[in-house]
Design an enzyme around this catalytic site. Structure first.
Site, PDB file in Angstrom:
ATOM      1  N   CYS A 189     -70.804  20.531  19.883  1.00 38.81           N
ATOM      2  CA  CYS A 189     -72.203  20.739  19.508  1.00 38.81           C
ATOM      3  C   CYS A 189     -72.536  22.183  19.119  1.00 38.81           C
ATOM      4  O   CYS A 189     -72.252  22.608  18.008  1.00 38.81           O
ATOM      5  CB  CYS A 189     -73.101  20.240  20.650  1.00 38.81           C
ATOM      6  SG  CYS A 189     -74.802  19.837  20.128  1.00 38.81           S
TER       7      CYS A 189
ATOM      8  N   LYS B  27     -66.629  23.267  26.787  1.00 31.90           N
ATOM      9  CA  LYS B  27     -67.555  23.856  25.816  1.00 31.90           C
ATOM     10  C   LYS B  27     -67.769  25.345  26.093  1.00 31.90           C
ATOM     11  O   LYS B  27     -68.112  25.737  27.203  1.00 31.90           O
ATOM     12  CB  LYS B  27     -68.886  23.105  25.875  1.00 31.90           C
ATOM     13  CG  LYS B  27     -69.914  23.536  24.827  1.00 31.90           C
ATOM     14  CD  LYS B  27     -71.165  22.689  24.978  1.00 31.90           C
ATOM     15  CE  LYS B  27     -72.237  23.028  23.957  1.00 31.90           C
ATOM     16  NZ  LYS B  27     -73.456  22.189  24.161  1.00 31.90           N
TER      17      LYS B  27
ATOM     18  N   GLU C 192     -71.021  13.845  22.184  1.00 30.21           N
ATOM     19  CA  GLU C 192     -71.123  14.730  23.347  1.00 30.21           C
ATOM     20  C   GLU C 192     -71.807  13.999  24.507  1.00 30.21           C
ATOM     21  O   GLU C 192     -72.800  13.317  24.321  1.00 30.21           O
ATOM     22  CB  GLU C 192     -71.939  15.971  22.973  1.00 30.21           C
ATOM     23  CG  GLU C 192     -72.167  16.945  24.117  1.00 30.21           C
ATOM     24  CD  GLU C 192     -73.059  18.117  23.737  1.00 30.21           C
ATOM     25  OE1 GLU C 192     -72.978  19.149  24.403  1.00 30.21           O
ATOM     26  OE2 GLU C 192     -73.841  17.982  22.767  1.00 30.21           O
TER      27      GLU C 192
END
Length: 261
Positions: A148, A114, A39
């Site tokens: 994540c 995300k 990330e």
């Protein structure tokens, strides 16, 4: 299919340095169909991207939608005849900041923004969340792209009945801090078991101004077995083989997904 997972240390807010080091690592890795970086691999986990805008800094590591880092990923995809994947912090054309997970092949750029922003770290204050799941198909394998904190939300990753939402492997790219690394390692296994799929989790190592990272990059099979893992607290490259034949045989023999809600 061969997949190489790159556990990297990241120089804070130094994209040119990180691109050069990533290129050296990619060229040293075994030949693969997909290479996965962590990330925000070009900058580190920057939660205040506005602080790096051109008006506030000598140069900005936060790039636009067609910036140098994406161009580098496109060039490396062509050079290696493979997909290059990983998230970077970008400023979109509408002025919003996005934690964007790019999946770049020699002929195409796909991306996922995300969805679950890390509120504990203030990510939600500056970034705009994505609203759509993204599944990309490459060389006969369907990949779900996740970043994540998404790992903590199983419903968002659920393998579905719809042909458009069915996948074979989840790619998780992360900057997951050391104090919670056991949660990372455990949840990767859970996502593989409950979705009857492969899981590739790529976490960084090293330090930034706020956190320490110890890695835990791993390749997990559909049985929930950790087949291979990069050593903790070290940079490394893990290359594994994803077998669609084995996956399809397991799903046919033990059809768990047919009984999902």
């Amino acid at each position: 299919m061969n997949i190489s997972l790159l556990q990297r240390n990241i120089e804070w807010a130094q994209p040119s340095v990180n691109r050069q080091r990533a290129e050296e690592a990619l060229l040293s890795a075994p030949q693969s169909d997909v290479y996965v970086l962590p990330e925000m691999w070009s900058t580190g986990f920057v939660t205040s991207p506005g602080d790096y805008d051109a008006d506030a800094a000598p140069y900005s590591p936060i790039e636009g939608e067609s910036g140098s880092t994406l161009q580098w990923m496109q060039g490396m995809a062509v050079r290696l005849d493979a997909a290059i994947a990983g998230s970077i912090a970008i400023k979109a054309q509408d002025g919003s900041y996005r934690n964007r997970f790019y999946f770049v092949t020699p002929n195409e750029v796909r991306f996922y923004d995300k969805h679950h922003l890390f509120t504990y770290g203030g990510e939600h204050l500056r970034y705009t969340p994505g609203q759509e799941k993204v599944i990309v198909e490459w060389r006969g394998v369907r990949f779900l792209l996740q970043v994540c904190y998404d790992l903590r939300f199983p419903i968002w990753a659920r393998n579905a009945d719809s042909e458009q939402l069915t996948y074979d492997c989840i790619l998780y790219v992360a900057s997951w801090p050391t104090p919670r690394v056991e949660a990372w390692r455990t949840l990767l296994l859970a996502r593989a078991i409950e979705n009857q799929c492969y899981v590739c989790g790529v976490n960084r190592v090293g330090n930034d101004p706020y956190c320490q990272y110890s890695g835990g990059t791993a390749f997990i099979d559909p049985y929930g077995v950790r087949q291979a893992e990069v050593a903790m607290n070290e940079e490394g490259i893990l290359t594994c083989q994803l077998s669609m034949e084995s996956l399809q045989a397991f799903r046919a023999k033990f059809p768990v997904l047919k009984d999902r809600d």
